[in-house]
Design an enzyme around this catalytic site. Sequence first.
Site, PDB file in Angstrom:
ATOM      1  N   ASP A  53       0.838  -1.198   0.000  1.00  0.00           N
ATOM      2  CA  ASP A  53       0.000   0.000   0.000  1.00  0.00           C
ATOM      3  C   ASP A  53       0.876   1.252   0.000  1.00  0.00           C
ATOM      4  O   ASP A  53       2.097   1.175  -0.159  1.00  0.00           O
ATOM      5  CB  ASP A  53      -0.978  -0.004   1.172  1.00  0.00           C
ATOM      6  CG  ASP A  53      -0.290   0.170   2.516  1.00  0.00           C
ATOM      7  OD1 ASP A  53       0.912  -0.151   2.625  1.00  0.00           O
ATOM      8  OD2 ASP A  53      -0.948   0.613   3.477  1.00  0.00           O
ATOM      9  N   ASP A  73       3.034  -0.643   4.746  1.00  0.00           N
ATOM     10  CA  ASP A  73       2.819  -1.505   5.908  1.00  0.00           C
ATOM     11  C   ASP A  73       1.850  -2.648   5.616  1.00  0.00           C
ATOM     12  O   ASP A  73       1.781  -3.612   6.382  1.00  0.00           O
ATOM     13  CB  ASP A  73       2.357  -0.694   7.133  1.00  0.00           C
ATOM     14  CG  ASP A  73       1.009  -0.028   6.946  1.00  0.00           C
ATOM     15  OD1 ASP A  73       0.513   0.038   5.808  1.00  0.00           O
ATOM     16  OD2 ASP A  73       0.449   0.458   7.954  1.00  0.00           O
TER      17      ASP A  73
END
Length: 650
Positions: free
Chosen positions: A367, A371
């Site tokens: 993303d 994370d």
Amino acid sequence: MVVFNVSRVETAPIDGQKPGTSGLRKKVKVFKQPHYLQNFVQATFNALTAQKVRGATLVVSGDGRYFSKDAIQHAFEILLTLLTMRARACIFACLSVCIIIKMAAGNGARRVWVGQNGLLSTPAVSAVIRERVGVDVSYCLVQKAGLIFFNNVNGSPMHNEFYTPELEYQGSRATGAFILTASHNPGGPNEDFGIKYNMENGGPAPEGITDKIYENTKTIKEYLMTDVPDVYPSSWPLYVDIAAIGVTSFNGPEGQFDVEVFDSASDYVKLMKSIFDFESIRKLLSSPKFTFCYDALHGVAGAYANRIFVEELGAQESSLLNCVPKEDFGGGHPDPNLTYAKELVDCMGLGKSNSEVEPPEFGAAADGDADRNMILGKRFFVTPSDSVAIIAANAVEAIPYFSAGLKGVARSMPTSAALDVVAKNLNLKFFEVPTGWKFFGNLMDAGLCSVCGEESFGTGSDHIREKDGIWAVLAWLSILAYKNKQNLDGGKLVTVEDIVRSHWSSYGRHYYTRYDYENVDAGAAKELMAYLVKLQSSLSEVNKIVCGIRSDVSKVVHADEFEYKDPVDSSISKHQGIRYLFEDGSRLVFRLSGTGSEGATIRLYIEQYEKDPSKTGRDSQDALAPLVEVALGLSKMQEFTGRSAPTVIT
């Protein structure tokens, strides 16, 4: 060295600055309002208390999304103000980062660390807080011409024979960080921006701190800011180029303030090499049998992908997709799921179009702030709930970091119970926590948890205190390397699908899906949730409704709002999701997400457990169709939201 002034800027509370599960997220146009970012940053410093901020070393960086360059500058002004109440400094290359650095200086911090170009992934920030030792320029000043060492007492140059590496690295460890990210939300002038604070353990601020921040935003009257002009005169010696690695120092009558720009990837890469067997992964990636594809979705993971996968592990550069970080993520939505990671999904043979090109054996996506992760095999999707369970089941054998055994495992409440079954079979401590990585952090700090995960594509371990997308990819590559250590020169390759199906055969399968209804009217969302809570008062009424929708679905035996008592600090978190638990082990969970920037996101989680190996190979949506029908009918989803279908299905 020049002495500068600090001003107290009058302000007033601004509504709506309540941090969600991962900080404050709003549209860029909201953050651009006068005093908006400054109010929140000052409220954070006030929540931490002046005693903790004064003399601190803080990290300020983010995923590089639009408006980050403004925010860094504001933080700088406030920090410098607290340090001497007179000093000021200026960073122009990244404006959001600069805002925060100025404010940090104004609030008394000793130094600020900035990732080169203002870029650091969220996992890397956590690693930097926990692992990095920086340059203490009370002993040395780094300049472009080289290192010039100064006497810490009178400022005169020291002879080189006085220098030792120990002097260069005296006491410079981070005590916290401002992370500029809205994670998996879109970026750009009309999209989302976010900011959150991480503590000295490298994890997100706990509820006790975020509650104080919110209360402070409702009463704030002033913030501290250095009086740096918008455009610096060419005569000023105070320009800091955050594209160039080095340290710049500013002196005031009461002390020194340093800005250190450092390589964004080095500390994180070093940590990954201490956890995984890079040589075994390199052998896997060099095998002609194994093909690999990684999609950063134009997020900050791209700053790490080439260093790790290409330079360290020998993957082909052509195996990297969308690995140039962009302020607007290339106009895409940087959320690694089957809907938004379309290019990777098509590449892996899971798209609607049939390609004659053979898909890679392994694919993964990240993303915006790196994370989160999505794991794919050739024409095969691995659910995040299965992913964390499979990593936990194979960690001790496949990952050197865990060779001594796992301390325990944990999952968020909405995540499927696949990890529970692994924990029971391996006799591991198990914890079910609310959504939010800070709850895992408490367990890890207490030595109770090694591996954890969330259904929202977040997986991690106790190496840091954030979920870690690249760590999850390396964990899967480690498992594949271990399973194939005898097969790379001959024999059939053990694939991602083979590993998942073998896991189902041993532990059973948790059929699982999530329906996301994004940007729903906030009032309607609250009414729906209130209705579901009220309905729980009568299970007989619930079962009457269920039976009327589908008579072939098991009956509901328990319904509640999830509440969590932390086993470490005994804090209690209420209203963490509405649960309907069925006699056969199936679950329906309804929750309002705290990661959106406007409106409300309703998440519906549907799970059914199947232990019979002969029944674990069904299509997930087919297997769950009766429960989906019950969930939508029981909740009156369309009636409350006006939506006939979810925004995203995973």
